[in-house]
Write a protein that holds these residues in place. Structure first.
Motif, PDB file in Angstrom:
ATOM      1  N   ASN A 109     -36.392 -40.600  23.111  1.00 17.25           N
ATOM      2  CA  ASN A 109     -35.977 -39.445  24.284  1.00 17.25           C
ATOM      3  C   ASN A 109     -35.455 -38.437  23.157  1.00 17.25           C
ATOM      4  N   TYR A 110     -34.870 -38.499  22.064  1.00 19.09           N
ATOM      5  CA  TYR A 110     -34.046 -37.490  21.258  1.00 19.09           C
ATOM      6  C   TYR A 110     -35.163 -36.913  20.681  1.00 19.09           C
ATOM      7  N   GLN A 111     -36.034 -37.195  20.309  1.00 20.51           N
ATOM      8  CA  GLN A 111     -37.247 -36.689  19.661  1.00 20.51           C
ATOM      9  C   GLN A 111     -37.815 -35.532  20.531  1.00 20.51           C
ATOM     10  N   LYS A 112     -37.893 -35.749  21.966  1.00 22.41           N
ATOM     11  CA  LYS A 112     -38.667 -34.889  22.750  1.00 22.41           C
ATOM     12  C   LYS A 112     -37.810 -33.545  22.890  1.00 22.41           C
ATOM     13  N   HIS A 113     -36.732 -33.336  22.333  1.00 21.57           N
ATOM     14  CA  HIS A 113     -36.094 -31.860  22.383  1.00 21.57           C
ATOM     15  C   HIS A 113     -36.517 -31.148  21.284  1.00 21.57           C
ATOM     16  N   PHE A 114     -37.493 -31.697  20.451  1.00 22.60           N
ATOM     17  CA  PHE A 114     -37.921 -30.753  19.273  1.00 22.60           C
ATOM     18  C   PHE A 114     -39.263 -30.750  19.228  1.00 22.60           C
ATOM     19  N   SER A 115     -39.811 -29.660  18.603  1.00 25.07           N
ATOM     20  CA  SER A 115     -41.173 -29.306  18.603  1.00 25.07           C
ATOM     21  C   SER A 115     -42.121 -30.266  17.666  1.00 25.07           C
ATOM     22  N   THR A 116     -43.386 -30.286  17.678  1.00 26.07           N
ATOM     23  CA  THR A 116     -43.673 -31.047  16.800  1.00 26.07           C
ATOM     24  C   THR A 116     -43.735 -30.780  15.140  1.00 26.07           C
ATOM     25  N   GLU A 117     -43.751 -29.350  15.003  1.00 24.06           N
ATOM     26  CA  GLU A 117     -43.521 -28.862  13.619  1.00 24.06           C
ATOM     27  C   GLU A 117     -41.911 -29.158  13.019  1.00 24.06           C
ATOM     28  N   ARG A 118     -40.987 -29.014  14.058  1.00 24.08           N
ATOM     29  CA  ARG A 118     -39.876 -29.526  13.586  1.00 24.08           C
ATOM     30  C   ARG A 118     -39.693 -30.902  13.123  1.00 24.08           C
ATOM     31  N   LEU A 119     -40.353 -31.885  14.036  1.00 19.31           N
ATOM     32  CA  LEU A 119     -40.288 -33.013  13.574  1.00 19.31           C
ATOM     33  C   LEU A 119     -40.976 -33.335  12.162  1.00 19.31           C
ATOM     34  N   LYS A 120     -42.127 -32.661  12.203  1.00 20.35           N
ATOM     35  CA  LYS A 120     -42.940 -32.672  10.985  1.00 20.35           C
ATOM     36  C   LYS A 120     -42.027 -32.437   9.565  1.00 20.35           C
ATOM     37  N   GLU A 121     -41.234 -31.277   9.834  1.00 23.38           N
ATOM     38  CA  GLU A 121     -40.413 -30.886   8.963  1.00 23.38           C
ATOM     39  C   GLU A 121     -39.316 -31.996   8.417  1.00 23.38           C
ATOM     40  N   TYR A 122     -38.890 -32.574   9.422  1.00 19.49           N
ATOM     41  CA  TYR A 122     -37.817 -33.417   9.224  1.00 19.49           C
ATOM     42  C   TYR A 122     -38.412 -34.611   8.357  1.00 19.49           C
ATOM     43  N   ASN A 123     -39.522 -35.074   8.832  1.00 21.04           N
ATOM     44  CA  ASN A 123     -40.348 -36.165   8.262  1.00 21.04           C
ATOM     45  C   ASN A 123     -40.654 -35.882   6.928  1.00 21.04           C
ATOM     46  N   GLU A 124     -40.901 -34.780   6.548  1.00 22.73           N
ATOM     47  CA  GLU A 124     -41.372 -34.391   5.210  1.00 22.73           C
ATOM     48  C   GLU A 124     -40.097 -34.443   4.383  1.00 22.73           C
ATOM     49  N   PHE A 125     -38.816 -33.915   4.975  1.00 19.15           N
ATOM     50  CA  PHE A 125     -37.775 -34.150   4.156  1.00 19.15           C
ATOM     51  C   PHE A 125     -37.093 -35.548   4.045  1.00 19.15           C
ATOM     52  N   TRP A 126     -37.447 -36.423   4.834  1.00 16.90           N
ATOM     53  CA  TRP A 126     -36.869 -37.647   4.882  1.00 16.90           C
ATOM     54  C   TRP A 126     -37.827 -38.205   3.684  1.00 16.90           C
ATOM     55  N   GLU A 127     -39.217 -38.254   3.702  1.00 17.68           N
ATOM     56  CA  GLU A 127     -40.015 -38.956   2.726  1.00 17.68           C
ATOM     57  C   GLU A 127     -39.895 -38.414   1.457  1.00 17.68           C
ATOM     58  N   VAL A 128     -39.439 -37.162   1.156  1.00 22.12           N
ATOM     59  CA  VAL A 128     -39.166 -36.764  -0.087  1.00 22.12           C
ATOM     60  C   VAL A 128     -37.880 -37.220  -0.705  1.00 22.12           C
ATOM     61  N   LEU A 129     -36.876 -37.358   0.055  1.00 17.91           N
ATOM     62  CA  LEU A 129     -35.600 -37.889  -0.024  1.00 17.91           C
ATOM     63  C   LEU A 129     -35.837 -39.150  -0.462  1.00 17.91           C
ATOM     64  N   ILE A 130     -36.467 -39.927   0.007  1.00 16.06           N
ATOM     65  CA  ILE A 130     -36.656 -41.484  -0.086  1.00 16.06           C
ATOM     66  C   ILE A 130     -37.274 -41.677  -1.416  1.00 16.06           C
ATOM     67  N   GLY A 131     -38.440 -40.878  -1.719  1.00 10.19           N
ATOM     68  CA  GLY A 131     -39.258 -40.975  -2.868  1.00 10.19           C
ATOM     69  C   GLY A 131     -38.231 -40.424  -3.993  1.00 10.19           C
ATOM     70  N   SER A 132     -37.397 -39.540  -4.097  1.00  9.39           N
ATOM     71  CA  SER A 132     -36.789 -38.934  -5.085  1.00  9.39           C
ATOM     72  C   SER A 132     -35.557 -40.117  -5.360  1.00  9.39           C
ATOM     73  N   LYS A 133     -34.996 -40.908  -4.471  1.00  5.43           N
ATOM     74  CA  LYS A 133     -33.975 -41.916  -4.665  1.00  5.43           C
ATOM     75  C   LYS A 133     -34.366 -43.020  -5.536  1.00  5.43           C
ATOM     76  N   GLU A 134     -35.739 -43.310  -5.073  1.00  9.68           N
ATOM     77  CA  GLU A 134     -36.393 -44.621  -5.628  1.00  9.68           C
ATOM     78  C   GLU A 134     -36.628 -44.224  -7.080  1.00  9.68           C
ATOM     79  N   ILE A 135     -37.178 -43.118  -7.364  1.00  8.70           N
ATOM     80  CA  ILE A 135     -37.499 -42.737  -8.971  1.00  8.70           C
ATOM     81  C   ILE A 135     -35.851 -42.817  -9.773  1.00  8.70           C
ATOM     82  N   LEU A 136     -34.842 -42.031  -9.059  1.00  9.93           N
ATOM     83  CA  LEU A 136     -33.703 -42.044  -9.759  1.00  9.93           C
ATOM     84  C   LEU A 136     -33.192 -43.149  -9.691  1.00  9.93           C
ATOM     85  N   GLY A 137     -33.159 -44.139  -8.822  1.00 13.43           N
ATOM     86  CA  GLY A 137     -32.524 -45.325  -8.651  1.00 13.43           C
ATOM     87  C   GLY A 137     -31.450 -45.284  -8.098  1.00 13.43           C
ATOM     88  N   ILE A 138     -31.203 -44.272  -7.314  1.00 15.62           N
ATOM     89  CA  ILE A 138     -29.868 -44.096  -6.296  1.00 15.62           C
ATOM     90  C   ILE A 138     -29.957 -44.839  -5.140  1.00 15.62           C
TER      91      ILE A 138
END
Length: 455
Positions: A426-455
C-alpha cells in the motif's frame, strides 16, 4: 469532490469483500458523469427502458419430457468433451510454457540491442530471470535484492564489464533456443468424434413437448421498452437484478418482447425463441424504474454508493479528494495520497489521524530519497574506481563514510510510519514508478558497496 467512476477498480484498492458484480451493489448515475464517460467509450453502452405491464398470456396444458435420443447423445458428448478438454488443456499448458521460456531469448536480444543505459534496460534481464526461476531452468541472467539474491555479487561483477556480460548472455540465449522444444498441437482428427456428436445434437430436440391452449389469463410481466438514445437522461441509483433474455416470439406462456430470466430460458430450452444474448436487468428501488442492457453502463458510468459515502466522510473531516482516471487521491498539505486499503480501514475504524501520519511519512521519504540520489552516483563511481584498480586509500575512506551516510538514510526510510513489511504494498502506491526505481537503484548500490567493503 471530483466525479468518480469504475468502482470495480477502486474497490479492489480498498479490499471490500463483496464481488464487483454483486447484485447488492448500488450505483449512482448522474448526467454529467455519464456524458464524460460515454464520450470516452464511444457509444459502447446500449441501454433500453423496461417496465412492468399487465399482459394477456395464453394458458396451456403441457407435457414435457427429455427425449431418449437427446439423453443418449448428451451422455456421449460429456465423455468426449472431457477427453478433448484434457488433451487441449495439456497442449495449451505446454505451449504457454514453451512461449514463456522462448521469451527469455527475446528479452536477452532486446537488452543486447538496446542503446539505453543499463538501469533503463535491466528489466529485460530481470523478467528473463523470473521466467527461468519459475520453471527451475537454472539460468543465471540477473540478480538483485528481490530475485536470485545469492548471485548479487557475481552479477555486480558482470554489471560493469559489458563485454563479459554480453558474452554470458549470448551463451544463455543459445542454450534456451537449443533446449526449448515446441509441443505438438492435437490434430483435428482427435476431436472429430466430438464435433460429429455436436452436429447431431443440433438436429435433436431436447424435449418432447405437447402444448394445448386452454384460454388466456392476465399476468404482470417485465417488458422491453424503447432504446435510450440520450444516456444523460438517466438518473437514479441502480443495481443489477439479474441476466435476462428478450423473447422474440410468443411461446409457452411467454410473450414477444418479454424479459425472461436467463436460467428459465436455458433450462427450458427456449433460446431459439429469444433475441440475441442475455443481458442485465437493472432497477432503481427508490423509483421502481427499470433499465435493460449491458451492466458495464453501471460499472463504468456510475459511482458505487459505499464509495460515495466514504468520500463524503473524508470531506467532512476536511480533506479534499481528486480522481485521476480510475484512481482516487487525498490531497493534504504535505503529500498527495492514493486511496489505499490501510487508509480506508483506519478511517472507518475511527483512526482519522492516520491520513496525516502517512502524509508526513511520504513527504519524509521523498526528502530522504532526494538526499540519497546524489549518494547513489558517488557510490557507483567509487565502485568503478575499485573495478579499474584506481581506488586510493583516501578514496576508500571517503567511500566508507558515504556508505555509512547512505545506510543512515536507508534506516530512517525503513522505519517511517506506514512503511512496515505488512503494509509495504500500500505504501508504495503513493509514489511514482520513477521514484520507486530511484529508490531501488539506491538500495542495490548500497548493498553492493557494503558487500565489497565488508561492512
Amino acid at each position: 469532490m471530483k466525479k468518480m467512476n469504475k468502482l470495480a477498480t477502486i474497490l479492489a484498492l480498498i479490499t471490500l469483500t463483496l464481488s464487483v458484480y454483486s447484485q447488492t451493489k448500488e450505483y449512482k448515475i448522474i448526467p454529467e458523469q455519464t456524458e464524460e464517460i460515454a464520450k470516452k467509450y464511444q457509444n459502447a453502452f446500449s441501454i433500453y427502458n423496461a417496465s412492468l405491464k399487465s399482459v394477456e398470456v395464453p394458458k396451456y396444458d403441457t407435457i414435457k419430457t427429455l427425449s431418449e435420443n437427446y439423453k443418449t447423445l448428451n451422455n456421449e458428448i460429456k465423455e468426449l468433451k472431457k477427453d478433448s478438454i484434457e488433451k487441449m488443456n495439456e497442449y495449451e499448458t505446454e505451449l504457454d510454457k514453451y512461449n514463456e521460456i522462448e521469451s527469455i531469448a527475446k528479452k536477452i536480444d532486446e537488452f543486447l540491442a538496446s542503446d539505453e543505459r543499463f538501469k533503463k534496460k535491466k528489466d529485460y534481464l530481470k523478467e528473463a530471470q523470473v521466467i527461468s526461476e519459475k520453471y527451475n531452468l537454472g539460468y543465471f541472467i540477473y540478480a538483485d535484492k528481490s530475485i536470485n539474491q545469492s548471485k548479487i555479487t557475481d552479477f555486480l561483477s558482470f554489471r560493469f564489464d559489458k563485454e563479459a556480460l554480453n558474452n554470458h548472455l549470448i551463451q544463455v540465449k543459445n542454450s534456451v533456443v537449443r533446449q526449448n522444444h515446441k509441443p505438438m498441437e492435437p490434430s483435428d482428427y482427435s476431436f472429430s468424434e466430438l464435433n460429429n456428436a455436436r452436429e447431431q445434437m443440433q438436429n435433436i430436440d431436447k424435449y418432447e413437448i405437447e402444448l394445448k391452449e386452454i384460454g388466456t389469463y392476465s399476468k404482470e410481466k417485465i417488458m422491453l421498452g424503447e432504446k435510450i438514445n440520450d444516456l444523460t437522461s438517466i438518473t437514479g441509483t441502480f443495481k443489477v437484478v439479474g441476466d435476462y433474455y428478450i423473447m422474440n416470439y410468443s411461446h409457452a406462456g411467454y410473450v414477444e418482447n418479454e424479459l425472461v430470466e436467463k436460467s428459465i430460458i436455458e433450462e427450458g430450452n427456449l433460446k431459439k425463441y429469444t433475441r440475441f444474448r442475455a443481458q442485465s436487468l437493472m432497477k432503481d428501488d427508490n423509483t421502481g424504474k427499470y433499465l435493460f442492457g449491458t451492466s458495464r453502463f453501471l460499472f463504468n458510468c456510475g459511482t458505487e454508493v459505499t464509495l460515495i459515502k466514504f468520500i463524503a466522510k473524508l470531506e467532512n473531516l476536511g480533506y479534499k479528494t481528486e480522481q485521476i482516471g480510475d484512481e482516487i487521491f487525498i490531497l493534504t498539505d504535505k503529500s498527495k495520497l492514493k486511496l489505499t486499503s490501510d487508509i480506508y480501514n483506519n478511517v472507518n475504524q475511527g483512526n482519522t489521524d492516520y491520513i496525516n501520519e502517512i502524509s508526513t511519512s511520504v513527504a519524509q521519504f521523498n526528502n530522504l530519497l532526494d538526499k540519497a540520489i546524489p549518494l547513489t552516483e558517488k557510490l557507483v563511481k567509487h565502485f568503478q574506481a575499485y573495478q579499474s584498480g584506481n581506488l586510493t586509500t583516501n578514496r576508500l575512506d571517503i567511500w566508507k563514510n558515504e556508505v555509512k551516510n547512505a545506510q543512515n538514510i536507508h534506516d530512517t526510510m525503513k522505519n517511517l510510519p506506514g512503511r512496515n513489511k505488512d503494509n509495504l504494498y500500500n505504501y508504495q502506491k503513493h509514489f511514482s514508478t520513477e521514484r520507486l526505481k530511484e529508490y531501488n537503484e539506491f538500495w542495490e548500490v548500497l548493498i553492493g558497496s557494503k558487500e565489497i567493503l565488508g561492512i
